[in-house]
Design an enzyme around this catalytic site. Sequence first.
Site, mmCIF file in Angstrom:
data_model
loop_
_atom_site.group_PDB
_atom_site.id
_atom_site.type_symbol
_atom_site.label_atom_id
_atom_site.label_comp_id
_atom_site.label_asym_id
_atom_site.label_seq_id
_atom_site.Cartn_x
_atom_site.Cartn_y
_atom_site.Cartn_z
ATOM 1 N N ASP A 61 59.595 -25.325 -1.021
ATOM 2 C CA ASP A 61 59.612 -25.262 -2.486
ATOM 3 C C ASP A 61 60.418 -26.370 -3.145
ATOM 4 O O ASP A 61 60.911 -26.205 -4.258
ATOM 5 C CB ASP A 61 60.193 -23.898 -2.907
ATOM 6 C CG ASP A 61 61.529 -23.620 -2.225
ATOM 7 O OD1 ASP A 61 62.175 -24.597 -1.777
ATOM 8 O OD2 ASP A 61 61.929 -22.450 -2.144
ATOM 9 N N GLU A 99 55.954 -22.292 5.360
ATOM 10 C CA GLU A 99 56.870 -21.368 4.668
ATOM 11 C C GLU A 99 56.292 -20.999 3.291
ATOM 12 O O GLU A 99 56.913 -21.160 2.237
ATOM 13 C CB GLU A 99 58.292 -21.948 4.517
ATOM 14 C CG GLU A 99 59.339 -20.878 4.229
ATOM 15 C CD GLU A 99 60.749 -21.446 4.054
ATOM 16 O OE1 GLU A 99 61.098 -21.907 2.964
ATOM 17 O OE2 GLU A 99 61.512 -21.400 5.048
ATOM 18 N N GLU A 159 62.657 -23.963 -7.867
ATOM 19 C CA GLU A 159 61.898 -23.720 -6.635
ATOM 20 C C GLU A 159 60.810 -22.664 -6.780
ATOM 21 O O GLU A 159 59.769 -22.742 -6.130
ATOM 22 C CB GLU A 159 62.846 -23.340 -5.495
ATOM 23 C CG GLU A 159 63.704 -24.482 -4.974
ATOM 24 C CD GLU A 159 64.958 -24.755 -5.791
ATOM 25 O OE1 GLU A 159 65.157 -24.104 -6.838
ATOM 26 O OE2 GLU A 159 65.752 -25.629 -5.386
ATOM 27 N N HIS A 192 75.074 -24.475 -3.180
ATOM 28 C CA HIS A 192 74.522 -25.716 -3.759
ATOM 29 C C HIS A 192 73.494 -25.520 -4.855
ATOM 30 O O HIS A 192 73.076 -26.499 -5.486
ATOM 31 C CB HIS A 192 73.881 -26.561 -2.653
ATOM 32 C CG HIS A 192 72.573 -26.007 -2.178
ATOM 33 N ND1 HIS A 192 71.386 -26.236 -2.829
ATOM 34 C CD2 HIS A 192 72.266 -25.220 -1.128
ATOM 35 C CE1 HIS A 192 70.406 -25.608 -2.193
ATOM 36 N NE2 HIS A 192 70.910 -24.981 -1.154
HETATM 37 C C1 UD1 Z 1 67.357 -29.841 -3.140
HETATM 38 C C2 UD1 Z 1 66.184 -28.899 -3.414
HETATM 39 C C3 UD1 Z 1 66.557 -27.471 -3.064
HETATM 40 C C4 UD1 Z 1 67.131 -27.377 -1.679
HETATM 41 C C5 UD1 Z 1 68.260 -28.381 -1.515
HETATM 42 C C6 UD1 Z 1 68.728 -28.380 -0.100
HETATM 43 C C7 UD1 Z 1 64.722 -29.379 -5.302
HETATM 44 C C8 UD1 Z 1 64.490 -29.137 -6.739
HETATM 45 N N1 UD1 Z 1 65.864 -28.905 -4.828
HETATM 46 O O1 UD1 Z 1 68.404 -29.494 -4.027
HETATM 47 O O2 UD1 Z 1 65.401 -26.644 -3.153
HETATM 48 O O3 UD1 Z 1 67.635 -26.073 -1.504
HETATM 49 O O4 UD1 Z 1 67.789 -29.694 -1.812
HETATM 50 O O5 UD1 Z 1 69.975 -28.974 0.041
HETATM 51 O O6 UD1 Z 1 63.916 -29.998 -4.664
HETATM 52 N N2 UD1 Z 1 72.922 -36.118 -2.478
HETATM 53 C C9 UD1 Z 1 73.459 -37.179 -1.772
HETATM 54 N N3 UD1 Z 1 73.049 -37.377 -0.477
HETATM 55 C C10 UD1 Z 1 72.175 -36.576 0.149
HETATM 56 C C11 UD1 Z 1 71.645 -35.473 -0.571
HETATM 57 C C12 UD1 Z 1 72.015 -35.284 -1.883
HETATM 58 O O7 UD1 Z 1 74.259 -37.930 -2.273
HETATM 59 O O8 UD1 Z 1 71.862 -36.807 1.321
HETATM 60 C C13 UD1 Z 1 73.330 -35.911 -3.886
HETATM 61 C C14 UD1 Z 1 72.700 -36.943 -4.836
HETATM 62 O O9 UD1 Z 1 73.605 -37.253 -5.836
HETATM 63 C C15 UD1 Z 1 71.517 -36.161 -5.414
HETATM 64 C C16 UD1 Z 1 72.125 -34.769 -5.529
HETATM 65 O O10 UD1 Z 1 72.897 -34.622 -4.327
HETATM 66 O O11 UD1 Z 1 71.069 -36.684 -6.648
HETATM 67 C C17 UD1 Z 1 71.163 -33.619 -5.671
HETATM 68 O O12 UD1 Z 1 70.102 -33.714 -4.722
HETATM 69 P P1 UD1 Z 1 68.676 -32.991 -5.051
HETATM 70 O O13 UD1 Z 1 67.774 -33.132 -3.887
HETATM 71 O O14 UD1 Z 1 68.162 -33.435 -6.380
HETATM 72 O O15 UD1 Z 1 69.051 -31.475 -5.273
HETATM 73 P P2 UD1 Z 1 69.651 -30.425 -4.276
HETATM 74 O O16 UD1 Z 1 70.584 -29.605 -5.042
HETATM 75 O O17 UD1 Z 1 70.107 -31.073 -3.032
HETATM 76 N N1 UDP Z 2 72.952 -27.150 7.241
HETATM 77 C C1 UDP Z 2 73.454 -28.225 7.972
HETATM 78 N N2 UDP Z 2 74.727 -28.651 7.725
HETATM 79 C C2 UDP Z 2 75.524 -28.080 6.794
HETATM 80 C C3 UDP Z 2 74.995 -26.999 6.038
HETATM 81 C C4 UDP Z 2 73.707 -26.563 6.290
HETATM 82 O O1 UDP Z 2 72.772 -28.754 8.839
HETATM 83 O O2 UDP Z 2 76.650 -28.516 6.632
HETATM 84 C C5 UDP Z 2 71.580 -26.695 7.487
HETATM 85 C C6 UDP Z 2 71.425 -25.217 7.740
HETATM 86 O O3 UDP Z 2 71.534 -24.925 9.111
HETATM 87 C C7 UDP Z 2 70.041 -24.918 7.197
HETATM 88 C C8 UDP Z 2 69.854 -25.946 6.111
HETATM 89 O O4 UDP Z 2 70.846 -26.935 6.302
HETATM 90 O O5 UDP Z 2 69.058 -25.131 8.197
HETATM 91 C C9 UDP Z 2 69.997 -25.311 4.757
HETATM 92 O O6 UDP Z 2 70.034 -26.301 3.790
HETATM 93 P P1 UDP Z 2 70.448 -26.017 2.314
HETATM 94 O O7 UDP Z 2 71.350 -24.849 2.250
HETATM 95 O O8 UDP Z 2 70.939 -27.316 1.780
HETATM 96 O O9 UDP Z 2 69.058 -25.728 1.590
HETATM 97 P P2 UDP Z 2 68.162 -24.413 1.381
HETATM 98 O O10 UDP Z 2 67.890 -23.785 2.697
HETATM 99 O O11 UDP Z 2 68.901 -23.529 0.427
HETATM 100 O O12 UDP Z 2 66.915 -24.931 0.737
#
Ligand code: UD1
Ligand code: UDP
Length: 363
Positions: A96, A118, A132, A205
Amino acid sequence: MKKIMLLFGTRPEAVKMCPLVTELKTRSGIETVVCVSGQHRQMLTGVLSSFGVTADRNMRVMKNSQTLSSLFAAVLTGTQKALADFHPDVVAVHGDTITAFAGALACFFSGVPVAHVEAGLRTGDMRSPFPEELDRRAIALMASYNFSPTGQAAGNLIREGAAPERVWVTGNTVIDALRYTVNENYTHPELEWASGAPLVLVTAHRRESLGDTMRGMLRAVRRVALERPFVRILFPVHMNPLVRKAAEEILGDLPSVHLTGPLEVRDFHNILARARIVLTDSGGVQEEAAALGKPTLVMRDETERPEGVDAGVLRAVGTDENRIYLNFMKLLDDPQEYSSMARPCDSYGDGFACRRIADILAI
Ligand code: UD1
Ligand code: UDP
């Protein structure tokens, strides 16, 4: 030769899609293309290397503090280009995220069939998780293959009008990932730090919680840490700058709380397997913790993963500070309460979801 593209871009999608990449690569008659959006950067590449998966295309779309609209536009156009370059017969997206939604939409526009891994998770509330719930509902309108992790998820799709013969209950591929990562002989400096004490693992998060809601969640953790200083609390903080700021401000001064960067997935899974209690708003962590029988407080107002709640191992405690605090204290102080929740739940799969998905995609 059938060409299957797997398109994903965030950490959780990578954890759940890499085992499928590995499975598909064992199949003769299938050519596998891995296309990542790069919605996440560091958190994505770490997972790819843990599973030994190499991307054939990386769109590198991530921007710091990215907006949903700019992210969506970048993935939409990046996917269109990848489709033109690789000509896949089918594209598999996961869950999602914006990557999954924008990627599926680009496929739909180009007439390329979408396989949704999923599929069918629902809260029924379009604002939570945000965005999502919209993403996964929209993907369902476009998918030719719906791979649901549970019977309940499949039922959701069929109630919404999906053709039953296009919906398969496969289990969640995250359980396949756990089979790959968790092992007996494992140690880590954070486990040594927590040795002899109850270890609590915290993650948070969600976009809809950023701001006051998340601060309340973290204040609940702070109150427990101050009242039960023998408990060791490990919080590998998401790279979202807003999450990092809140975590450092509210928990950064406490010696019994370790704030680390994101852990490598193998470390996270093995530490989770040895934790006593989990507090999370994550989707994937709910499934992993439930499978491992870890009592988990889900800091969200709804969950699309009711199976673990029904099994008793997950408890949806909402986002209210006081409610999280009270539930956390009770789990720590009441052994009966603890043991009533400490039961592994097999509802999310048996570890062979990828094999089932590959069998269907191979036809
Ligand atoms: C996204 C997904 C969410 C998922 C989550 C997993 C959407 C709308 N959201 O949310 O469904 O649960 O990922 O973690 O698709 N950033 C970094 N480095 C990284 C990753 C993120 O710096 O490797 C920072 C950046 O500033 C980025 C911000 O995190 O802009 C947010 O990342 P984003 O993917 O937009 O949203 P998440 O909250 O991670
Ligand atoms: N995870 C990881 N390192 C961390 C925290 C989470 O590898 O420090 C893994 C965790 O095992 C799970 C996934 O990241 O498989 C979950 O990601 P997140 O919570 O960011 O996203 P969501 O599942 O809510 O979309």
